[in-house]
Design a protein around this motif. Sequence first.
Motif, PDB file in Angstrom:
ATOM      1  N   ASN A 148       5.193 -10.126   2.388  1.00 54.46           N
ATOM      2  CA  ASN A 148       4.279  -9.382   3.250  1.00 54.46           C
ATOM      3  C   ASN A 148       3.655  -9.029   2.438  1.00 54.46           C
ATOM      4  O   ASN A 148       4.247  -7.484   2.458  1.00 54.46           O
ATOM      5  CB  ASN A 148       4.596  -8.973   4.334  1.00 54.46           C
ATOM      6  N   ALA A 149       2.125  -8.841   2.105  1.00 55.93           N
ATOM      7  CA  ALA A 149       1.506  -7.840   1.032  1.00 55.93           C
ATOM      8  C   ALA A 149       1.767  -6.398   1.655  1.00 55.93           C
ATOM      9  O   ALA A 149       1.949  -5.525   0.902  1.00 55.93           O
ATOM     10  CB  ALA A 149       0.252  -8.095   1.016  1.00 55.93           C
ATOM     11  N   ARG A 150       1.345  -6.360   3.144  1.00 51.94           N
ATOM     12  CA  ARG A 150       0.901  -4.551   3.418  1.00 51.94           C
ATOM     13  C   ARG A 150       2.757  -4.342   3.632  1.00 51.94           C
ATOM     14  O   ARG A 150       2.359  -3.313   3.337  1.00 51.94           O
ATOM     15  CB  ARG A 150       0.362  -4.854   4.859  1.00 51.94           C
ATOM     16  N   HIS A 151       3.976  -4.609   4.236  1.00 54.06           N
ATOM     17  CA  HIS A 151       5.039  -4.695   3.845  1.00 54.06           C
ATOM     18  C   HIS A 151       5.392  -4.124   3.024  1.00 54.06           C
ATOM     19  O   HIS A 151       5.766  -2.892   2.348  1.00 54.06           O
ATOM     20  CB  HIS A 151       5.710  -5.375   4.556  1.00 54.06           C
ATOM     21  N   ASN A 173       3.063  -2.827  -0.055  1.00 56.81           N
ATOM     22  CA  ASN A 173       2.670  -2.293  -0.631  1.00 56.81           C
ATOM     23  C   ASN A 173       3.178  -0.699   0.486  1.00 56.81           C
ATOM     24  O   ASN A 173       3.076   0.098  -0.426  1.00 56.81           O
ATOM     25  CB  ASN A 173       0.978  -1.941  -0.088  1.00 56.81           C
ATOM     26  N   THR A 174       3.410  -0.396   1.128  1.00 59.17           N
ATOM     27  CA  THR A 174       4.437   0.398   1.917  1.00 59.17           C
ATOM     28  C   THR A 174       5.940   0.614   1.407  1.00 59.17           C
ATOM     29  O   THR A 174       5.676   1.675   1.141  1.00 59.17           O
ATOM     30  CB  THR A 174       4.882   0.257   3.651  1.00 59.17           C
ATOM     31  N   ASP A 218       4.775   2.561  -1.252  1.00 60.52           N
ATOM     32  CA  ASP A 218       4.733   3.937  -1.886  1.00 60.52           C
ATOM     33  C   ASP A 218       5.634   4.762  -1.580  1.00 60.52           C
ATOM     34  O   ASP A 218       6.436   5.782  -2.151  1.00 60.52           O
ATOM     35  CB  ASP A 218       3.443   4.689  -0.356  1.00 60.52           C
ATOM     36  N   ARG A 261       2.837   0.407  -7.020  1.00 60.50           N
ATOM     37  CA  ARG A 261       1.796  -0.739  -6.654  1.00 60.50           C
ATOM     38  C   ARG A 261       1.404  -1.688  -8.063  1.00 60.50           C
ATOM     39  O   ARG A 261       0.876  -2.614  -6.738  1.00 60.50           O
ATOM     40  CB  ARG A 261       0.908   0.346  -5.844  1.00 60.50           C
TER      41      ARG A 261
END
Length: 418
Positions: free
Chosen positions: A244-247, A249-250, A253, A378
Amino acid sequence: MFKKLGLIFGPVILAFVLVFSMIMLVPESSNTKHDFLEEQRAANALTPTVFKNETLKQRALSDPNHRFVPFFGSSEWNRMDSFHPSVMAEAYQRPYRPFLLGQRGAQCLTQYFGMQQMTQQMRHKQAVFVISPQWFVKSGEDPAAFNYYFNQTQALTWLQHAKKTTSDQYAAKRLLKMNISSSLNHYLTKIAAGKSLSVTDLTKIALKLRFLNHEDTLFADLQIGNNYTEKILPKTKNLPKIYNARHLNTLADQYAKRNTTNNKFGIDNTFYEERISSQFKEIKGSQKSVNYLQSPEYGDLQLILQQFARTNTNVLFVIQPVNEKWAHYTGLNTQMYQQSVDKIKHQLRSQGFKNIADFSNDGNKKYFMQDTIHIGWRGWLSFDKKVNQFLTTKQPAPSYHLNNKYYTKSWLMNSYSH
């Protein structure tokens, strides 16, 4: 007298004969069996032993049941965080596995001669090649680093096929400048002068190469390390089970924020503490006179392109950024840096190497860089997205058309503009 000499040197000669016989009885790499776990260990070892060894590379890259892809570069592969390409490939069971080929100080010339050991295994395959503009300094690759990673089998294999071509003459001249084994100078001088090797030369080369290849196989599995089981597999547990790209990236971070607390550059704490803090004041403005536009590295890059064209390898070139805050602090001319990137890309594209992932403008992005010149967190995720797409979707067959002007002094030592 002869009897005494026989008693002294007889055992030594016998021992030599026995060792020679033992080495020659070892089957060469083409006859070795495939073991996926051992191949994974070699692919992620990042030791000079693996980097120089023909058997280990050929074994993995010829495995009919597992697709190992050579990832060429330098020291960036050592940044083994949870988003490293080997971790991502393992965690999400990608249909490929990176075979990491890079060491600190290794540049195009080192990689070119390393490729001679796996020509057949790269034919009509794919590869990833990371380029750092920092390689392109006026002095080119450091001879000490080159010699450290150099294996005579590489040059001997190359010499068996060397011709009177511009590229081979250039390669021979570069090898002579690296001050490698004097036993090769006779052959290299001939090639550099545009002469052919004699039948006697080729016979001697073949005999020596045969012995070294058997020796290479005998010692192949020594000192290959355990990065796969100690650094790759454990980190897969830190990632979400489903991509999951969004997960991701979070998560990147979060990891980066925890590990960049002791400096203003967004650099990993440990790297900053061990490599920068003690000389922080001295480094300010230290890169004002650095120039990446004039370098023999452009000719060495041309050798790489020559080799990829020879094996019809479809390549994704990745251009690394530089940490922007660090560049400003050290006085690096960012306009010159971008001109060097443009020069590299022109050399690639003008000859048909059109697959380029250019991250050179991403050095100002938060948590993209792990240190001064290497991506991480990232940055690795952006890298993974480009690489995974390239390696898992159908790509047009490459069409290369090489130009010898990229070996000329006018190209190597002049600035570039559109």
